[in-house]
Design an enzyme around this catalytic site. Structure first.
Site, PDB file in Angstrom:
ATOM      1  N   LYS A 161      15.542  58.324  -0.938  1.00 57.86           N
ATOM      2  CA  LYS A 161      15.622  57.042  -1.824  1.00 57.86           C
ATOM      3  C   LYS A 161      15.746  57.218  -3.260  1.00 57.86           C
ATOM      4  CE  LYS A 161      12.324  55.417   1.623  1.00 57.86           C
ATOM      5  NZ  LYS A 161      12.971  54.331   2.435  1.00 57.86           N
ATOM      6  N   TYR A 199       5.181  57.124   8.725  1.00 57.63           N
ATOM      7  CA  TYR A 199       6.505  57.078   9.056  1.00 57.63           C
ATOM      8  C   TYR A 199       7.449  58.273   8.476  1.00 57.63           C
ATOM      9  CZ  TYR A 199      11.533  55.954  10.371  1.00 57.63           C
ATOM     10  OH  TYR A 199      12.878  55.933  10.831  1.00 57.63           O
ATOM     11  N   ASP A 201       5.260  63.863   2.301  1.00 54.58           N
ATOM     12  CA  ASP A 201       6.488  63.283   2.193  1.00 54.58           C
ATOM     13  C   ASP A 201       6.759  62.362   1.375  1.00 54.58           C
ATOM     14  OD1 ASP A 201       7.860  61.386   5.156  1.00 54.58           O
ATOM     15  OD2 ASP A 201       8.569  61.738   3.110  1.00 54.58           O
TER      16      ASP A 201
HETATM   17  P1  KE4 Z   1      15.485  57.948   6.126  1.00 53.54           P
HETATM   18  O1  KE4 Z   1      15.974  58.860   7.321  1.00 53.54           O
HETATM   19  O2  KE4 Z   1      15.510  56.273   6.448  1.00 53.54           O
HETATM   20  O3  KE4 Z   1      16.196  57.889   4.903  1.00 53.54           O
HETATM   21  O4  KE4 Z   1      14.057  58.247   5.667  1.00 53.54           O
HETATM   22  C1  KE4 Z   1      12.911  58.353   6.412  1.00 53.54           C
HETATM   23  C2  KE4 Z   1      11.766  58.305   5.822  1.00 53.54           C
HETATM   24  C3  KE4 Z   1      10.804  59.325   5.597  1.00 53.54           C
HETATM   25  N1  KE4 Z   1       9.771  59.385   4.987  1.00 53.54           N
HETATM   26  C4  KE4 Z   1       9.314  58.106   4.560  1.00 53.54           C
HETATM   27  C5  KE4 Z   1       7.867  57.903   3.770  1.00 53.54           C
HETATM   28  C6  KE4 Z   1       9.914  56.821   4.560  1.00 53.54           C
HETATM   29  O5  KE4 Z   1       9.409  55.839   4.191  1.00 53.54           O
HETATM   30  C7  KE4 Z   1      11.381  57.098   5.408  1.00 53.54           C
HETATM   31  C8  KE4 Z   1      12.057  55.744   5.523  1.00 53.54           C
HETATM   32  N2  KE4 Z   1      11.429  54.471   5.274  1.00 53.54           N
HETATM   33  C9  KE4 Z   1      12.066  53.193   5.726  1.00 53.54           C
HETATM   34  C10 KE4 Z   1      11.307  52.051   5.272  1.00 53.54           C
HETATM   35  N3  KE4 Z   1      10.263  51.838   5.641  1.00 53.54           N
HETATM   36  C11 KE4 Z   1      13.574  53.053   5.801  1.00 53.54           C
HETATM   37  C12 KE4 Z   1      14.037  51.903   6.207  1.00 53.54           C
HETATM   38  C13 KE4 Z   1      14.877  51.852   7.466  1.00 53.54           C
HETATM   39  O6  KE4 Z   1      14.371  52.480   8.522  1.00 53.54           O
HETATM   40  O7  KE4 Z   1      15.689  51.167   7.744  1.00 53.54           O
END
Ligand code: KE4
Length: 423
Positions: A261, A138, A233
């Site tokens: 993060k 993701y 990523d």
């Molecule tokens: P954000 O747009 O949520 O800041 O980041 C997206 C993203 C991109 N790349 C990786 C590897 C990620 O894990 C994420 C976001 N991770 C999820 C947790 N699995 C965010 C939690 C959520 O969607 O509330």
């Protein structure tokens, strides 16, 4: 009316991110009033030992005094200027010093923005339109990447979200993670039309699935042979699996990297970066447009700097690794004792439980994990004051605030939780 019912009257689904709604585990989410160190304090007046850590940012624990103080000091000087600050330069210097594949960086406000922007840059730099991602990974919710996504989309069984134009989704090719043969074949056949491969160097959004030995190296070689750019990523792995993220842990040099993060310490900060020549194609130097009102926000920069400073303390990652190893081994032993099939995958301070027999190294093996059993275990743990991710397909996180007391308490609760599954 409880808090969640009230929230649902004004917020879509009662939450601002789907996984928080407990849809995958059932029941109503707990509402948090405050957090400190390894603990959350709910509006239900209960204290929870926390292994979500805001999905990764809280690697130094919640409300660390040094981070809070840095943000308070920055706030007192004004919240946002829309003009350059030395704080942005300083955080970029720290990131570049720790991730040598990067010569220039651009801050954005979320991991979604970082990956979306990195892909636009890769498409512009190569003049190609196709991109490759991996099933179960993701990279945020931009249209091109919400295809066979992991994390929430996987949990809800909607691998390709409605609203994503088919024409755009068709430009995203999806490969099985850890399957080097499939990647080499696709890149061999179509690499000349592929702008970039984007990969989580340690997958964290189908649960934690580490790269098989040689997978990343082989993928990079196959991509490079066709002029396809490689994007790591590292939104989740960056400064989580080691001082320089997964790229330094594995000694690899991607063309572009995304962060999020930990880099913001809990405030909305993300970034993408790479070689100077590539990044020079971004506006204002080059023609590739990318922008953001709050990008490089001084409070986020202050939180990120303070957090990265804490992770630079001698032995930070060794302790994080040792603590997480003790927890992972203890969970494995507790499940075995109760006669529950469990596989625990881990890389430094990130780990996942799969309620399945045998190794979990591929997406189809992830799907063997018993999500219903996980949901029962999740609630048994939560009831006993231990907060894991409300989804079987997420990664759990340990912080430097998790000490021996916290690990022992978790394992004691876990033994009862596993036993309750068999009773
Ligand atoms: P954000 O747009 O949520 O800041 O980041 C997206 C993203 C991109 N790349 C990786 C590897 C990620 O894990 C994420 C976001 N991770 C999820 C947790 N699995 C965010 C939690 C959520 O969607 O509330």
């Amino acid at each position: 009316m409880n808090e969640f019912e009230r929230a649902r009257k004004v917020l879509a689904g009662g939450v601002n991110s789907p996984v928080r709604a407990f849809g995958a585990v059932g029941g109503d989410p707990i509402f948090i009033e405050r957090a400190e160190g390894a603990y959350l304090y709910g509006s239900d007046a209960k204290r929870y030992l926390d292994y979500v850590g805001s999905w990764g940012p809280m690697v130094a624990g919640h409300a660390h005094p040094k981070v809070v103080e840095a943000v308070q000091e920055a706030a007192a000087r004004g919240l946002s200027f829309g003009a350059p600050t030395e704080l942005e330069t300083r955080l970029a210097e720290v990131v570049i010093e720790r991730a040598p594949s990067i010569e220039r960086l651009r801050f954005v406000n979320s991991g979604t923005e970082a990956t979306m922007s990195a892909l636009r840059l890769a498409r512009a730099a190569t003049g190609r339109e196709l991109i490759v991602k991996f099933e179960g990974c993701y990279h945020g919710h931009s249209d091109s990447l919400l295809v066979a996504a992991g994390s929430g989309a996987l949990t809800f069984g909607m691998p390709t979200s409605p609203g994503v134009p088919a024409a755009l989704a068709h430009l995203t090719l999806v490969l099985p993670y850890n399957d080097l043969e499939a990647a080499a074949q696709l890149l061999g056949e179509r690499g000349g039309d592929i702008a970039a491969v984007i990969v989580e160097p340690v997958a964290g959004n189908m649960g934690c699935v580490p790269p098989e030995p040689g997978f990343l190296e082989g993928l990079m070689a196959a991509a490079r042979s066709k002029g396809t750019l490689v994007i790591f990523d590292e939104v989740m792995t960056g400064f989580r699996v080691g001082p320089g993220g997964a790229q330094r842990l594995y000694g690899l040099v991607p063309d572009l990297t995304t962060f999020g993060k930990v880099i913001g310490g809990g405030l909305p900060v993300a970034a993408f970066g790479g070689r100077a020549g590539l990044m020079a194609q971004l506006a204002p130097e080059g023609p590739v447009y990318q922008a953001g009102t709050l990008s490089g926000n001084p409070l986020g920069m202050a939180a990120g700097l303070a957090t990265l400073e804490l992770t630079a303390e001698p032995g930070f990652y060794r302790r994080l690794d040792e603590t997480t190893q003790k927890l992972a081994e203890g969970l494995q032993a507790a499940a075995h004792e109760a006669g529950v099939a469990l596989t625990v995958n881990r890389v430094c301070g990130m780990f996942s439980l799969f309620f399945a027999e045998g190794e979990v190294r591929r997406f189809h093996e992830v799907k063997r994990s018993d999500a219903k059993l996980y949901a029962r275990w999740f609630h048994a743990m939560l009831e006993a004051g231990v907060h894991f991710a409300p989804s079987a397909f997420e990664t759990a996180f340990v912080s430097s605030a998790h000490g021996e007391k916290e690990i022992d308490a978790t394992l004691s609760v876990a033994r009862n939780a596993f036993a309750s599954l068999i009773a």
